[in-house]
Design an enzyme around this catalytic site. Structure first.
Site: not given
Length: 227
Positions: A118, A131
């Site tokens: 990500s 996250y």
């Protein structure tokens, strides 16, 4: 191609949709779309699931670790159970499935593993610390897999999507203030789409990437490159 998920019904629907999209160009595509329903956070289920895939479909040459979830909350309010859900889904799953696939790939002397990392493997904003912790660790797990399995002919890389319009990000896409910030902050001037990610995955899965390993390819419209 084998699609994985926990729900057989949802997998069947996804397989039909994929087959419909590809059959126009390839009449036999539908027969090559398979499904395997198992929980990627359960080690025993992963072992049985990968064994079943290889028995039913054949040797697994390319693995894409794409399981993910997001829970947004201030870090002081984050619960223990939600912390473990985030890490199990975004990080541990890639270890479990990657390890099981690599046991077979290393024995055959070739294979490709692509971990979906990500933009948040590199940068952070308030409210998503767990996250970010998982995705940052996934980046380093990718490099660790490269170090351990590269000598056996397996290339392991990551793909790092930026701000992409998906079901997971829909609340942010619908927030006009946040969406405006994304468009201003991204040199490309827009949200990404899932179609933007296809080329990177195909490259990393192809022979063109046979000497590429331990890397994360960021597909983020340039966001990680600018202040």
């Amino acid at each position: 191609m084998v699609l994985n998920g926990r729900s057989p019904a949802a997998l069947g629907e996804a397989a039909r949709e994929l087959a419909d999209r590809t059959c126009a160009a390839d009449a036999g595509a539908a027969d090559r779309v398979h499904t395997a329903a198992f929980d990627v956070t359960d080690a025993a289920a992963v072992a049985a699931g990968i064994a079943s895939v290889e028995e039913r479909v054949g040797p697994l040459d390319v693995l894409v670790n794409n399981a993910g979830m997001q829970l947004r909350a201030p870090l002081l309010e984050f619960t223990d159970s939600d912390w473990h859900r985030i890490l199990d889904t975004n990080l541990t799953s890639a270890f479990l499935v990657g390890r099981e696939a690599a046991r077979r790939m290393t024995g055959r002397g070739h294979g490709k593993i692509i971990d979906i990392c990500s933009l948040q493997s590199e940068v952070v904003r308030p409210g998503i610390a767990p996250y970010v912790a998982a995705k940052g660790a996934l980046k380093m797990l990718t490099k660790g897999m490269c170090a351990d399995w590269g000598p056996y002919g397996v290339q392991v890389n990551g793909l790092g999507p930026g701000d992409v319009d998906t079901e997971l990000t829909r609340p942010l896409v619908d927030d006009e203030e946040f969406s405006s910030w994304v468009r201003r902050r991204t040199p490309a001037g827009r949200w990404g789409t899932t179609d933007d990610l296809v080329g990177g995955v195909l490259f990393l899965a192809s022979p063109a990437a046979d000497f590429v390993s331990g890397q994360v390819l960021y597909v983020d419209g340039g966001m990680t490159s600018v202040l």
